[in-house]
Scaffold this active site. Structure first.
Site, PDB file in Angstrom:
ATOM      1  N   TYR A  88       0.826  -1.216   0.000  1.00  0.00           N
ATOM      2  CA  TYR A  88       0.000   0.000   0.000  1.00  0.00           C
ATOM      3  C   TYR A  88       0.855   1.258   0.000  1.00  0.00           C
ATOM      4  O   TYR A  88       0.434   2.306  -0.483  1.00  0.00           O
ATOM      5  CB  TYR A  88      -0.970  -0.002   1.192  1.00  0.00           C
ATOM      6  CG  TYR A  88      -2.196  -0.854   0.932  1.00  0.00           C
ATOM      7  CD1 TYR A  88      -3.367  -0.296   0.433  1.00  0.00           C
ATOM      8  CD2 TYR A  88      -2.163  -2.230   1.140  1.00  0.00           C
ATOM      9  CE1 TYR A  88      -4.480  -1.071   0.172  1.00  0.00           C
ATOM     10  CE2 TYR A  88      -3.274  -3.022   0.876  1.00  0.00           C
ATOM     11  CZ  TYR A  88      -4.431  -2.433   0.385  1.00  0.00           C
ATOM     12  OH  TYR A  88      -5.530  -3.205   0.114  1.00  0.00           O
ATOM     13  N   GLU A 130      -8.698  -7.149   4.682  1.00  0.00           N
ATOM     14  CA  GLU A 130      -7.933  -8.233   4.042  1.00  0.00           C
ATOM     15  C   GLU A 130      -7.288  -9.132   5.090  1.00  0.00           C
ATOM     16  O   GLU A 130      -7.269 -10.363   4.938  1.00  0.00           O
ATOM     17  CB  GLU A 130      -6.907  -7.629   3.064  1.00  0.00           C
ATOM     18  CG  GLU A 130      -7.622  -7.088   1.814  1.00  0.00           C
ATOM     19  CD  GLU A 130      -6.870  -6.010   1.043  1.00  0.00           C
ATOM     20  OE1 GLU A 130      -5.628  -5.894   1.211  1.00  0.00           O
ATOM     21  OE2 GLU A 130      -7.522  -5.263   0.278  1.00  0.00           O
TER      22      GLU A 130
HETATM   23  C1  HEM Z   1      -6.418   2.183  -1.192  1.00  0.00           C
HETATM   24  C2  HEM Z   1      -5.739   1.446  -2.047  1.00  0.00           C
HETATM   25  C3  HEM Z   1      -6.335   0.586  -3.131  1.00  0.00           C
HETATM   26  C4  HEM Z   1      -7.533   0.714  -3.772  1.00  0.00           C
HETATM   27  C5  HEM Z   1      -8.589   1.774  -3.569  1.00  0.00           C
HETATM   28  C6  HEM Z   1      -7.629  -0.377  -4.718  1.00  0.00           C
HETATM   29  C7  HEM Z   1      -8.719  -0.572  -5.550  1.00  0.00           C
HETATM   30  C8  HEM Z   1      -8.869  -1.649  -6.382  1.00  0.00           C
HETATM   31  C9  HEM Z   1     -10.026  -1.903  -7.203  1.00  0.00           C
HETATM   32  C10 HEM Z   1     -11.253  -1.024  -7.290  1.00  0.00           C
HETATM   33  C11 HEM Z   1      -9.819  -3.060  -7.868  1.00  0.00           C
HETATM   34  C12 HEM Z   1     -10.772  -3.738  -8.854  1.00  0.00           C
HETATM   35  C13 HEM Z   1     -11.639  -4.708  -8.080  1.00  0.00           C
HETATM   36  C14 HEM Z   1     -12.627  -5.425  -8.971  1.00  0.00           C
HETATM   37  O1  HEM Z   1     -13.728  -4.912  -9.189  1.00  0.00           O
HETATM   38  O2  HEM Z   1     -12.298  -6.492  -9.476  1.00  0.00           O
HETATM   39  C15 HEM Z   1      -8.500  -3.542  -7.473  1.00  0.00           C
HETATM   40  C16 HEM Z   1      -7.905  -4.677  -7.984  1.00  0.00           C
HETATM   41  C17 HEM Z   1      -6.561  -4.937  -7.809  1.00  0.00           C
HETATM   42  N1  HEM Z   1      -5.698  -4.325  -6.944  1.00  0.00           N
HETATM   43 FE1  HEM Z   1      -6.120  -2.789  -5.744  1.00  0.00          FE
HETATM   44  N2  HEM Z   1      -6.504  -1.118  -4.648  1.00  0.00           N
HETATM   45  C18 HEM Z   1      -5.689  -0.577  -3.698  1.00  0.00           C
HETATM   46  C19 HEM Z   1      -4.442  -1.047  -3.327  1.00  0.00           C
HETATM   47  C20 HEM Z   1      -3.752  -2.047  -3.964  1.00  0.00           C
HETATM   48  C21 HEM Z   1      -2.427  -2.459  -3.653  1.00  0.00           C
HETATM   49  C22 HEM Z   1      -1.551  -1.908  -2.529  1.00  0.00           C
HETATM   50  C23 HEM Z   1      -2.084  -3.435  -4.534  1.00  0.00           C
HETATM   51  C24 HEM Z   1      -0.756  -4.158  -4.635  1.00  0.00           C
HETATM   52  C25 HEM Z   1       0.197  -3.792  -5.395  1.00  0.00           C
HETATM   53  C26 HEM Z   1      -3.237  -3.646  -5.385  1.00  0.00           C
HETATM   54  C27 HEM Z   1      -3.312  -4.579  -6.403  1.00  0.00           C
HETATM   55  C28 HEM Z   1      -4.461  -4.889  -7.096  1.00  0.00           C
HETATM   56  C29 HEM Z   1      -4.512  -5.895  -8.130  1.00  0.00           C
HETATM   57  C30 HEM Z   1      -3.342  -6.736  -8.629  1.00  0.00           C
HETATM   58  C31 HEM Z   1      -5.847  -5.942  -8.576  1.00  0.00           C
HETATM   59  C32 HEM Z   1      -6.433  -6.798  -9.693  1.00  0.00           C
HETATM   60  C33 HEM Z   1      -6.214  -6.039 -10.957  1.00  0.00           C
HETATM   61  C34 HEM Z   1      -6.856  -6.635 -12.149  1.00  0.00           C
HETATM   62  O3  HEM Z   1      -7.473  -7.700 -12.073  1.00  0.00           O
HETATM   63  O4  HEM Z   1      -6.747  -5.998 -13.209  1.00  0.00           O
HETATM   64  N3  HEM Z   1      -4.223  -2.796  -5.013  1.00  0.00           N
HETATM   65  N4  HEM Z   1      -7.957  -2.670  -6.578  1.00  0.00           N
END
Ligand code: HEM
Ligand SMILES: Cc1cc2nc3c(=O)[nH]c(=O)nc-3n(C[C@H](O)[C@H](O)[C@H](O)COP(=O)(O)OP(=O)(O)OC[C@H]3O[C@@H](n4cnc5c(N)ncnc54)[C@H](O)[C@@H]3O)c2cc1C
Length: 396
Positions: A88, A130
Site C-alpha cells: 500500500y 484483508e
Molecule cells: C487504497 C488502495 C487501493 C484501492 C482503492 C484499490 C482498488 C482496487 C479496485 C477497485 C480493484 C478492482 C476490483 C474489482 O472490481 O475487481 C483492485 C484490484 C486490484 N488491486 Fe487494488 N486497490 C488498492 C491497493 C492495492 C495495492 C496496494 C495493490 C498491490 C500492489 C493492489 C493490487 C491490485 C490488483 C493486482 C488488482 C487486480 C487487478 C486486475 O485484475 O486488473 N491494489 N484494486
C-alpha cells in the site's frame, strides 16, 4: 477535499492511467500480479478511479450510497492475489504523485495532504478487511497460493474446458462457498507470470475443485486472451497450477426465497455450484435458471445443470440462443427476455455475464417489481458497474 473532489473525479481516469506506468516502471515485479489484459483495455484504471472517487464521495456526503459491497469486492480480489500491507505504501506513493502530475499547480500542500489522508483511510480499511479475510480462510498472507494438480480435462464445448484440480500439497481442499472464485497464476511461455480469476464451477467433488474456462478470442485485431489460451492449449492432466483460496461474496444465503440464476456466456460457471448447493441442502427451494448464449453448442455445462436440477422439486430452465437449431423447440431465439417468464414474489436474483446483458436484465427486473436490493451480480473483470450507473452503484 470537498473543494477538490469534483476536479479529482473529472481527472480520475487520467490520474490512474498516469499512475500505473509510473508504478510499473519503479516496481516491474508488480507486472506479475496485475492483470495485463485489464491494463491494455484500461478497465483496471477505470475501476480504481471509480472506487477512489466513490470512497471520497461517501466520506463527504452523508447521503452517498453505501460503500460496503465495493470494499468487500476489492478486499476479496486483493486477498486472492496475495496483496500485502506494505504494498500500500508503493501504491499510495505513485497514486499521489500521479495526482500531482495531472493536476499540477492546483495541488497545494493542503490539498495533497487531504488526498493523502483519504488514500490512507481507504487503505487502512482495506488492509484490516484483508487481514480478516486471510485469517478467516486460514491462509498465511506470505503464502497465498497452493499447488494443485490437474487430474482431468473435460472438453465441455469447442471453446470451453473444465479443469478438475486436486491439492498437490497433501492438505485438504479449502472450504468453498458456491459462487466463489479462485485466482489462478500461470507462468507463460514468454517468461511472464499472470493471474486470472475463475469461478469454482463445481463443489460437488469433495476432495477436488473444478474451474471452467472459456477461450477468449481477440476481435478487431486485439490479441487472443493470454491465460485462457494457455489453459486451453498448454495445460494437460499432470500439470500443476498455483491457485489461491476461494474468494468473493457472490454467494447464496440459506433462506426460502425463490432463486433466479440469470446468466450469459461464461457466466454459466456460477450456476452449477449454486444449483448443486440447493439440490444438496434445500431441494424444496424454487430455482429458475435462465441462460443466453450464441448457440446450444456454445452453452457449456447445460446438461450437468439440468441433471442436477432434477434433484430440486421446483426447477425450471429457460434458454435463449442467437441461433436456435431447427430441432430445438424449447429454446427461444435472440437475447434473453424475461418479460414472459413468470416470476414469484420475494425473488432473489443472481446474475453473471457481460455488463450490457446484466444492465438490461436489471432494468427488466426492476420494471417487473423486483427490488434492486434483491439483485446480486458478478462481473468477470474489474467492476465497472458504478462507472456507468453512478447514481445507483449500491443497488446490485
Ligand atoms: C487504497 C488502495 C487501493 C484501492 C482503492 C484499490 C482498488 C482496487 C479496485 C477497485 C480493484 C478492482 C476490483 C474489482 O472490481 O475487481 C483492485 C484490484 C486490484 N488491486 Fe487494488 N486497490 C488498492 C491497493 C492495492 C495495492 C496496494 C495493490 C498491490 C500492489 C493492489 C493490487 C491490485 C490488483 C493486482 C488488482 C487486480 C487487478 C486486475 O485484475 O486488473 N491494489 N484494486
Ligand atoms: C470473479 C471472476 C470470475 C471469473 N470466472 C470465470 C470463469 O468461471 N470462466 C471463465 O472463462 N472466465 C472467468 N473469468 C474471466 C477470467 O478471469 C479472464 O478474464 C478470462 O479468462 C480472460 O483472460 P485471458 O488472459 O484469456 O484474456 P486477456 O489476455 O486478459 O485479454 C482480455 C481481453 O483483453 C483484450 N486485450 C488484451 N490485450 C489487448 C491489447 N493490447 N489491446 C486491445 N485489447 C487487448 C483481449 O483481446 C481480450 O478480449 C472470471 C473473472 C472474474 C473477475
Amino acid at each position: 477535499m470537498k473543494a477538490t473532489a469534483a476536479v479529482v473525479a473529472a481527472h480520475a481516469e487520467e490520474i490512474t492511467s498516469c499512475f500505473y506506468p509510473r508504478m510499473f516502471a519503479a516496481h516491474p515485479e508488480l507486472l506479475r500480479v496485475f492483470n495485463q489484459g485489464n491494463q491494455a483495455t484500461g478497465e483496471q484504471s477505470r475501476a480504481l478511479a471509480a472506487s477512489v472517487v466513490a470512497y471520497a464521495v461517501q466520506l463527504i456526503d452523508p447521503d452517498a450510497p453505501p460503500f460496503h459491497h465495493v470494499m468487500q469486492r476489492i478486499a476479496f480480489k486483493h486477498v486472492s492475489l496475495g496483496i500485502r500491507p506494505e504494498q500500500y505504501t508503493i501504491v499510495g506513493h505513485h497514486l499521489l504523485a500521479a495526482v500531482g502530475e495531472v493536476l499540477g499547480d492546483a495541488v497545494t500542500p493542503e490539498i495533497a495532504n487531504a488526498w493523502n489522508e483519504v488514500y490512507w483511510l481507504f487503505a487502512t480499511q482495506l488492509i484490516a478487511e484483508e487481514a480478516r479475510l486471510f485469517q478467516q480462510a486460514g491462509v498465511d498472507p506470505a503464502r497465498p497460493l497452493r499447488p494443485y494438480l490437474v487430474v482431468r480435462r473435460i472438453e465441455e464445448t469447442d471453446d470451453v474446458v473444465s479443469l478438475v484440480l486436486e491439492p498437490a500439497d497433501g492438505a485438504e481442499l479449502p472450504e468453498i462457498a458456491p459462487g466463489q472464485y479462485v485466482s489462478v497464476f500461470v507462468d507463460l511461455p514468454d517468461g511472464s507470470r499472470q493471474p486470472r480469476q475463475y469461478t469454482v464451477s463445481s463443489t460437488a467433488l469433495g476432495t477436488r475443485l473444478q474451474i471452467t474456462v472459456r477461450r477468449v478470442k481477440g476481435t478487431n485485431g486485439a490479441p487472443d486472451g493470454q491465460v485462457s489460451s494457455f489453459l486451453h492449449d498448454q495445460v494437460i492432466v499432470g500439470s500443476i497450477l498455483e491457485v489461491s483460496a476461494p474468494a468473493g461474496d457472490f454467494v447464496v444465503q440459506s433462506s426460502d426465497a425463490p432463486l433466479l440464476l440469470a446468466t450469459a456466456g461464461a457466466g454459466i460457471t456460477t450456476v452449477l455450484p449454486i444449483v448443486e448447493l440447493i439440490a444438496r441442502t434445500q431441494p424444496q427451494r424454487k430455482v429458475i435458471v435462465a441462460h443466453a448464449d450464441r448457440t446450444a453448442q456454445d452453452h457449456a455445462l447445460r446438461d450437468t445443470v439440468l441433471h442436477v436440477g432434477r434433484l430440486i422439486d421446483d426447477f425450471t430452465a429457460y434458454t435463449w440462443y442467437e441461433t436456435v437449431d431447427e430441432t430445438d423447440h424449447r429454446s427461444k431465439q435472440g437475447l434473453m427476455d424475461l418479460s414472459e417468464v413468470p416470476l414469484p414474489d420475494d425473488l432473489q436474483v443472481f446474475t453473471c455475464g457481460p455488463l450490457p446483458f446484466m444492465r438490461h436484465l436489471r432494468s427488466t427486473l426492476l420494471a417487473r417489481g423486483v427490488p434492486a436490493s434483491q439483485i446480486r451480480y458478478e462481473v468477470f473483470g474489474p467492476d465497472l458497474w458504478a462507472d456507468h450507473a453512478p447514481s445507483e452503484p449500491e443497488t446490485v
